[in-house]
Design a protein around this motif. Structure first.
Motif, mmCIF file in Angstrom:
data_model
loop_
_atom_site.group_PDB
_atom_site.id
_atom_site.type_symbol
_atom_site.label_atom_id
_atom_site.label_comp_id
_atom_site.label_asym_id
_atom_site.label_seq_id
_atom_site.Cartn_x
_atom_site.Cartn_y
_atom_site.Cartn_z
ATOM 1 N N GLN A 1 -11.382 6.377 -0.034
ATOM 2 C CA GLN A 1 -11.424 6.227 -1.494
ATOM 3 C C GLN A 1 -9.991 5.356 -1.961
ATOM 4 O OE1 GLN A 1 -10.815 10.231 -2.926
ATOM 5 N NE2 GLN A 1 -10.708 9.553 -5.281
ATOM 6 N N VAL A 2 -10.093 4.723 -2.842
ATOM 7 C CA VAL A 2 -9.154 3.748 -3.505
ATOM 8 C C VAL A 2 -8.200 4.350 -4.474
ATOM 9 C CG1 VAL A 2 -8.609 1.439 -4.621
ATOM 10 C CG2 VAL A 2 -10.644 1.796 -2.847
ATOM 11 N N LYS A 3 -6.879 4.587 -4.174
ATOM 12 C CA LYS A 3 -6.270 5.396 -4.964
ATOM 13 C C LYS A 3 -4.770 5.230 -4.720
ATOM 14 C CE LYS A 3 -6.246 9.684 -2.315
ATOM 15 N NZ LYS A 3 -6.444 11.193 -2.231
ATOM 16 N N LEU A 4 -3.647 5.562 -5.592
ATOM 17 C CA LEU A 4 -2.400 5.530 -5.400
ATOM 18 C C LEU A 4 -1.824 6.946 -5.010
ATOM 19 C CD1 LEU A 4 -0.967 3.064 -7.867
ATOM 20 C CD2 LEU A 4 -1.369 2.480 -5.321
ATOM 21 N N VAL A 5 -0.838 6.949 -4.179
ATOM 22 C CA VAL A 5 -0.417 8.626 -3.838
ATOM 23 C C VAL A 5 0.935 8.483 -3.902
ATOM 24 C CG1 VAL A 5 -0.225 10.107 -2.237
ATOM 25 C CG2 VAL A 5 -2.578 8.871 -2.193
ATOM 26 N N GLU A 6 1.403 9.379 -5.005
ATOM 27 C CA GLU A 6 2.968 9.516 -5.099
ATOM 28 C C GLU A 6 3.572 10.816 -4.533
ATOM 29 O OE1 GLU A 6 1.696 8.390 -9.623
ATOM 30 O OE2 GLU A 6 1.002 9.766 -8.023
ATOM 31 N N SER A 7 4.767 10.947 -4.088
ATOM 32 C CA SER A 7 5.276 11.887 -3.758
ATOM 33 C C SER A 7 6.954 11.818 -3.929
ATOM 34 C CB SER A 7 5.226 11.988 -2.145
ATOM 35 O OG SER A 7 5.813 10.942 -1.615
ATOM 36 N N GLY A 8 7.569 12.901 -3.536
ATOM 37 C CA GLY A 8 8.983 13.062 -3.739
ATOM 38 C C GLY A 8 9.535 13.778 -5.185
ATOM 39 N N GLY B 1 -6.872 3.234 0.803
ATOM 40 C CA GLY B 1 -8.042 2.636 0.570
ATOM 41 C C GLY B 1 -7.906 1.170 0.145
ATOM 42 N N PHE B 2 -6.582 0.427 0.222
ATOM 43 C CA PHE B 2 -6.402 -0.821 -0.091
ATOM 44 C C PHE B 2 -4.776 -1.002 0.110
ATOM 45 C CE2 PHE B 2 -3.865 -1.070 -4.552
ATOM 46 C CZ PHE B 2 -4.038 0.307 -4.680
ATOM 47 N N THR B 3 -4.363 -2.244 0.158
ATOM 48 C CA THR B 3 -3.140 -2.747 0.474
ATOM 49 C C THR B 3 -2.376 -3.486 -0.818
ATOM 50 O OG1 THR B 3 -1.512 -4.163 1.505
ATOM 51 C CG2 THR B 3 -3.703 -5.028 1.134
ATOM 52 N N LEU B 4 -1.123 -2.921 -1.185
ATOM 53 C CA LEU B 4 -0.479 -3.353 -2.329
ATOM 54 C C LEU B 4 0.229 -4.904 -2.027
ATOM 55 C CD1 LEU B 4 1.696 -0.317 -3.027
ATOM 56 C CD2 LEU B 4 -0.162 -1.009 -4.493
ATOM 57 N N ASP B 5 -0.329 -5.460 -1.274
ATOM 58 C CA ASP B 5 -0.115 -7.029 -1.338
ATOM 59 C C ASP B 5 -0.597 -7.491 -2.263
ATOM 60 O OD1 ASP B 5 0.552 -7.762 2.209
ATOM 61 O OD2 ASP B 5 -0.115 -5.835 1.589
ATOM 62 N N ASN B 6 0.111 -8.526 -2.897
ATOM 63 C CA ASN B 6 -0.520 -9.342 -3.934
ATOM 64 C C ASN B 6 -0.524 -8.466 -5.348
ATOM 65 O OD1 ASN B 6 -0.551 -11.601 -2.564
ATOM 66 N ND2 ASN B 6 -2.424 -11.020 -1.955
ATOM 67 N N TYR B 7 -0.151 -7.137 -5.255
ATOM 68 C CA TYR B 7 -0.316 -6.292 -6.466
ATOM 69 C C TYR B 7 0.984 -6.108 -7.158
ATOM 70 C CZ TYR B 7 -4.917 -4.477 -5.802
ATOM 71 O OH TYR B 7 -6.493 -4.546 -5.760
ATOM 72 N N HIS B 8 1.005 -6.399 -8.514
ATOM 73 C CA HIS B 8 2.488 -5.990 -9.434
ATOM 74 C C HIS B 8 2.227 -4.549 -9.560
ATOM 75 C CE1 HIS B 8 2.049 -10.361 -10.308
ATOM 76 N NE2 HIS B 8 0.657 -9.947 -10.747
ATOM 77 N N ALA C 1 6.686 -1.484 6.036
ATOM 78 C CA ALA C 1 6.837 -0.945 7.427
ATOM 79 C C ALA C 1 5.489 -0.661 8.104
ATOM 80 C CB ALA C 1 7.578 0.404 7.508
ATOM 81 N N ASN C 2 5.233 -1.405 9.230
ATOM 82 C CA ASN C 2 4.054 -1.222 9.942
ATOM 83 C C ASN C 2 2.996 -1.723 9.099
ATOM 84 O OD1 ASN C 2 5.126 -0.128 12.226
ATOM 85 N ND2 ASN C 2 5.087 1.869 11.181
ATOM 86 N N SER C 3 3.169 -2.972 8.481
ATOM 87 C CA SER C 3 2.325 -3.662 7.598
ATOM 88 C C SER C 3 1.978 -2.893 6.305
ATOM 89 C CB SER C 3 1.105 -4.130 8.430
ATOM 90 O OG SER C 3 1.437 -4.876 9.407
ATOM 91 N N THR C 4 2.595 -1.756 6.017
ATOM 92 C CA THR C 4 2.040 -0.984 4.855
ATOM 93 C C THR C 4 3.214 -1.319 3.819
ATOM 94 O OG1 THR C 4 0.937 0.593 6.352
ATOM 95 C CG2 THR C 4 1.668 1.261 3.958
ATOM 96 N N ILE C 5 2.839 -1.338 2.758
ATOM 97 C CA ILE C 5 3.939 -1.381 1.698
ATOM 98 C C ILE C 5 4.039 -0.138 0.996
ATOM 99 C CG2 ILE C 5 4.451 -2.546 -0.605
ATOM 100 C CD1 ILE C 5 3.005 -5.002 0.400
ATOM 101 N N THR C 6 5.389 0.477 0.685
ATOM 102 C CA THR C 6 5.493 1.457 -0.096
ATOM 103 C C THR C 6 6.363 1.053 -1.319
ATOM 104 O OG1 THR C 6 5.480 2.866 1.775
ATOM 105 C CG2 THR C 6 6.292 3.926 -0.121
ATOM 106 N N VAL C 7 6.077 1.707 -2.403
ATOM 107 C CA VAL C 7 6.968 1.429 -3.663
ATOM 108 C C VAL C 7 7.661 2.633 -4.022
ATOM 109 C CG1 VAL C 7 6.809 0.713 -5.959
ATOM 110 C CG2 VAL C 7 5.053 -0.027 -4.485
ATOM 111 N N TYR C 8 9.062 2.393 -4.292
ATOM 112 C CA TYR C 8 9.688 3.597 -4.335
ATOM 113 C C TYR C 8 10.491 3.399 -5.944
ATOM 114 C CZ TYR C 8 9.867 4.026 0.680
ATOM 115 O OH TYR C 8 9.301 4.379 1.812
#
Length: 126
Positions: free
Chosen positions: A1-8, A26-33, A76-83
């Motif tokens: 499933q393609v989605k964004l997940v927040e926490s914190g 379900g997707f990567t944030l590369d090239n996403y604004h 990190a580990n090819s995964t983009i996290t947005v803070y």
């Protein structure tokens, strides 16, 4: 499933800090604004921070809560996290916070991004 997940999110006293996280499933944030938005009870959703990717590989970020909220990305580990780093929190910052992403920058700025997280509650109270 393609989605964004927040926490914190959580309860914090006035003057405190929180860091919200957003990751893609379900997707990567590369090239996403990307952007962070919030919606307080009885109020419209508003954009608090966004980062737009430029053609030269740099990002142009706009933090609408000047000096207190900062959006940044980490890979990190090819995964983009947005803070969203939030400091000197005030009761008026109480809201549900959402991250958003789109390949079209205007959609992020306008709040009509394709992908949204489920939201994370931030409550600022003594």
């Amino acid at each position: 499933q393609v989605k964004l997940v927040e926490s914190g999110g959580g309860l914090v006293q006035p003057g405190g800090s929180l860091r919200l996280s957003c990751s893609a499933s379900g997707f990567t944030l590369d090239n996403y604004h990307v952007g962070w938005f919030r919606q307080a009870p009885g109020k419209e959703r508003e954009r608090v921070s966004s980062c737009i990717n430029m053609a030269d590989g740099k990002s142009v970020c706009a933090d609408l809560v000047k000096g207190r909220f900062t959006l940044y990305r980490n890979t990190a580990n090819s995964t983009i996290t947005v803070y969203l780093q939030m400091t000197s929190l005030e009761p008026e910052d109480t809201a549900v916070y959402y991250c958003a992403a789109d390949t079209w920058a205007a959609a992020v700025v306008a709040g009509t991004a394709k992908y949204w997280g489920q939201g994370t509650q931030v409550a600022v109270s003594s």
